[in-house]
Design a protein around this motif. Sequence first.
Motif, PDB file in Angstrom:
ATOM      1  N   THR A   1      -3.925   5.122   3.907  1.00 45.74           N
ATOM      2  CA  THR A   1      -2.772   3.722   3.467  1.00 45.74           C
ATOM      3  C   THR A   1      -2.318   2.918   4.800  1.00 45.74           C
ATOM      4  OG1 THR A   1      -2.034   5.587   1.767  1.00 45.74           O
ATOM      5  CG2 THR A   1      -0.828   3.470   2.147  1.00 45.74           C
ATOM      6  N   ASN A   2      -2.115   3.723   5.843  1.00 47.97           N
ATOM      7  CA  ASN A   2      -1.646   2.924   6.898  1.00 47.97           C
ATOM      8  C   ASN A   2      -2.665   1.911   7.388  1.00 47.97           C
ATOM      9  OD1 ASN A   2      -0.055   4.385  10.059  1.00 47.97           O
ATOM     10  ND2 ASN A   2      -0.356   2.234   9.321  1.00 47.97           N
TER      11      ASN A   2
ATOM     12  N   SER B   1       6.271   7.426   4.753  1.00 48.89           N
ATOM     13  CA  SER B   1       5.565   8.367   4.209  1.00 48.89           C
ATOM     14  C   SER B   1       6.480   9.766   3.600  1.00 48.89           C
ATOM     15  CB  SER B   1       4.388   8.993   5.071  1.00 48.89           C
ATOM     16  OG  SER B   1       5.071   9.797   6.242  1.00 48.89           O
TER      17      SER B   1
ATOM     18  N   GLU C   1      -4.577  11.109   3.614  1.00 48.29           N
ATOM     19  CA  GLU C   1      -4.554   9.869   2.754  1.00 48.29           C
ATOM     20  C   GLU C   1      -3.208   8.925   2.969  1.00 48.29           C
ATOM     21  OE1 GLU C   1      -5.390   8.833   0.078  1.00 48.29           O
ATOM     22  OE2 GLU C   1      -6.705  10.312  -0.960  1.00 48.29           O
ATOM     23  N   SER C   2      -2.284   9.516   3.744  1.00 48.17           N
ATOM     24  CA  SER C   2      -1.495   8.876   4.497  1.00 48.17           C
ATOM     25  C   SER C   2      -1.961   7.851   5.557  1.00 48.17           C
ATOM     26  CB  SER C   2      -0.133   9.374   4.876  1.00 48.17           C
ATOM     27  OG  SER C   2       0.565  10.362   4.046  1.00 48.17           O
TER      28      SER C   2
ATOM     29  N   PRO D   1       6.224   2.347  -0.369  1.00 54.61           N
ATOM     30  CA  PRO D   1       4.925   1.343   0.116  1.00 54.61           C
ATOM     31  C   PRO D   1       5.255   1.138   1.751  1.00 54.61           C
ATOM     32  CG  PRO D   1       5.447   0.525  -1.835  1.00 54.61           C
ATOM     33  CD  PRO D   1       6.740   1.849  -1.640  1.00 54.61           C
TER      34      PRO D   1
ATOM     35  N   GLN E   1       0.806  -1.226  -0.016  1.00 49.68           N
ATOM     36  CA  GLN E   1       0.051   0.000  -0.063  1.00 49.68           C
ATOM     37  C   GLN E   1       0.916   1.264   0.090  1.00 49.68           C
ATOM     38  OE1 GLN E   1      -3.242  -0.359   0.054  1.00 49.68           O
ATOM     39  NE2 GLN E   1      -2.991  -2.830  -0.223  1.00 49.68           N
ATOM     40  N   GLN E   2       0.493   2.208  -0.886  1.00 54.50           N
ATOM     41  CA  GLN E   2       1.311   3.397  -1.163  1.00 54.50           C
ATOM     42  C   GLN E   2       0.391   4.607  -1.068  1.00 54.50           C
ATOM     43  OE1 GLN E   2       4.264   2.916  -4.206  1.00 54.50           O
ATOM     44  NE2 GLN E   2       5.152   4.975  -3.966  1.00 54.50           N
ATOM     45  N   THR E   3       0.914   5.835  -0.422  1.00 50.88           N
ATOM     46  CA  THR E   3       0.174   6.903  -0.507  1.00 50.88           C
ATOM     47  C   THR E   3      -0.004   7.666  -2.009  1.00 50.88           C
ATOM     48  OG1 THR E   3       0.904   7.317   1.753  1.00 50.88           O
ATOM     49  CG2 THR E   3      -0.082   9.334   0.709  1.00 50.88           C
TER      50      THR E   3
ATOM     51  N   GLN F   1      -3.232  -1.001   4.829  1.00 51.71           N
ATOM     52  CA  GLN F   1      -1.972  -1.979   5.156  1.00 51.71           C
ATOM     53  C   GLN F   1      -2.177  -2.818   6.174  1.00 51.71           C
ATOM     54  OE1 GLN F   1       0.648  -0.430   7.504  1.00 51.71           O
ATOM     55  NE2 GLN F   1       1.622  -2.408   7.503  1.00 51.71           N
TER      56      GLN F   1
END
Length: 931
Positions: A362-363, A330, A358-359, A335, A35-37, A366
């Motif tokens: 993603t966290n 981040s 958004e970060s 990722p 998972q990536q921002t 994940q």
Amino acid sequence: IPVFILAGLLVHFVFLVSIFDIYFSSPLVHGMTPQQTPLPPPAKRLVLFVADGLRADSLYELNSNNTSRAPYLRSILENNGSWGISHTRVPTESRPGHVALIAGFYEDVSAVAKGWKENPVAFDSIFNESKYTWSWGSPDILPMFAKGATGDHVYTFCYAAESEDFGAQDAAKLDTWVFDHVKSFFNSSRSNQTLFSALNEEKVVLFLHLLGIDTNGHAHRPNSREYKENIKIVDEGVKEIALMIDNFYGNDGKTAFILTSDHGMTDWGSHGAGHPSETLTPLIVWGAGVNYPQKVTSQFFEDHFLKEWKLENLKRLDVNQADVAPLMASLIGVPFPLNSVGTLPLEYLNNSAHFKAESMFTNAVQILEQFKVKMSQKKETTLSFLFTPFKPLSDSEQINFLKKTRLHIQQQKYDEAVSLCKTLINLALEGLSYYHTYDRLFLGLSIAVGFVGWTTYVILVIIKTHTNLTKTVQANNKESTVLFYGFACVGMIIAFFLLIQTCPWTYYVYCLLPVPVWYAVVRELPVIQDLATNLMSLHLGQSIGFLLVCTLGIEILVFSFFYRSTLTVGLLVFAGWPVITQLCVQAKTRALIWTLLCVLLAIFPLMPVVGREPNIPMVIGTGLLTLLISCFSLVSLCKNENKYRNNEDLKVHFYQMLSIALSTYVVSSTHESLKNKQGLPVLNQIISWMTLVSSSVLPLLSPTFLFQRLFSILLSLMSTYLLLSTGYEALFPLVLSGLMFVWITMEQEALQRYGLSLKPKLAGFNFAYATDITQFRQLHLDDIRRSFFFVFFIVTAFFGTGNIASVNSFDPASVYCFLTVFSPFMMGGLLVLKVVIPFVLVSCAFEAVQVTTQLSSKSLFLIVLVISDIMALHFFFLVKDYGSWLDIGTSISHYVLVMSLTIFMMLMNGLAQLLTTQRLELPRRTKHHST
């Protein structure tokens, strides 16, 4: 009986291993998608400095003249960046610390066996997700991240392992090595086009592992001048590297810097447990995308450090150690590591609310990915009607959470989105732990059932073969066949049930083990009935009293694992034993000496744990005292009639005295040399290793008369023990073995009191002729006390000078006479030897007690087995995998200790027999004296 011993070893081995399967299996799952921002990151590259073994207070506190030890870093946190404390978890060792920082998860206990060097499990890390990573530092840490990486983009530069020398002039050179190599690396890149363009890519990580502080802390303690000087050197190095990197990239403002530590260190220079000085590490972050210092008027933390550090007006942002990995991800936009369980610390980010939301999303996704994989794994291996899912995160709940969060982000309600994400992360972590411990109750119960069955069986064996309580009853053949098939059926059903659920093979072992054990118990039904009728005829009050005393004794032993002072209470009760049983009337002087030595030994458990403050004069004093005692014994030997001695024996005695004198000299000169930073003298090292080797052979050359052989064993072990001592513990084996000598003679008196034997002359008693089977007698109630004494003395031998059950009582200073270069297994082996020496003394004394009281070692040993098994069952239920990590570590080691104690006592028993009965004859002997 060999079948019985093999079965015993097997059963105990299974019980011992089971705890790691039940409580401590690897929590990692594989098969998640990265998972990536989606938004562009603030930094192109990240520089990570890890100052190994640096305590938070050592870095942040001010010197007596109100100046900082690390002026550059202090100015960063006051003017340019954010700071806080990173809270580590136990075990506070280098490897788990680095895994938490760089991969974002806390390593499971299965890494213990690997010495925290190799990868016990494959895992993903920030380095693996980066485009390129260059790292410099210790060969213990760097290779493990390169090894786990896919492709060829993690580069390591290490110094030789021999450089990690605790006795060296100055360990700070390990850090200057790193700084110099980084500088020359950047200089060389100017003439190397490929390297130059690689360095200018995005998603680049530079990792500097600085081991000097840790090595200096071990060698000189954290409050020493060396440790504090080293912090200054690191501060200057960080300053030079940061300026150089900024210049190299033309001050483009795209570099983020992080300085932290993998663990702290106690005041006495060790780490591994959960003391705040070990778990509080500094974290300073500055550069691209990082918040500037935030001024506050007041902030509250329980540890009250802020005032002391004069930082109460700058916002302190605390994180858990695993949160550093998502922070790095981040900052440079890679990722998040797949197995990371860290939560992104948003307060460190200097970015738009949209980026933060958004970060965070993603966290959350994940961590939720890991939860989904874990759940589907569990679902596949459980029958559908038996599966109970984790309610708060059912499939519909998950979709609901994700939809809501997405909606909030679209509507620009970023704060709501962030708080939803935090809730989701907490639920997913709870769910992960729920599925990870799903089978625990079921497995725990089957082990407990096996345990109880085994202990019952041993008690029945003792009663059947070593006492006159039961008549021998012929078993009915028809009944036993029915029994056999009955139990076989039960076994089949259990196996079938496990087969449908595709359980791992270990589950079969744990669940099927109770079946044969209880089959063996039920077969002895006539013995149980016979015993019951016998007990009915006894006086009820006496039986209950006896049981109460037994229970109390075992509880005292269990308690002593948690509070060493319990041993003191036990020893003081022992001191009164001759008075209670009126033995003091028979043998006044002996009883008096016994009481005195018990009281002396009772002082040791009250002393602070070994290794806090070295006290070399004490060790030298003990060496001289031992020499004095051996002179006395030599004189008394020479006075003795000719039949007990010859010249060869005197030679051996002289060698042993010489060995004690040499050991005393080596200890004093080695510690003097290390104090002056001259390293470990080679001659001392040679003498130390030779003493170690000879100490196992010399006792075998001495005569096998009871006291002579035991004294010879004491002298040999004492010379090794002196080399491994740093303080008052050197006296411990001396006092302990004094008590053991008196114990042997007291047991003789006790036997006579019960009219069980005539008085043989102990001095002339010879181990070599002591194993005549015809002389053995049946067990008596007093023998239970004998066995209890033995177990109690074994536990005292173990905890008398400190609690080995907490990792941080290992003090490397103990092994400096043998080696100073870091080598975990060698040092560990020597420390284990130090613990074993008092054990051997107690075991040899117990061997003498068995032989002189005419008992087969088997029968007493079985009682010891029962006592330690009942203790082990206590600890099985006391094992924790929650709470402070110190509690967890201690609870595991308690269980492992008691379990291995049983296996260990079987080995010790064999070793004691070997040491007491075998004799090596020296060649060139012309005449033999009659014995």
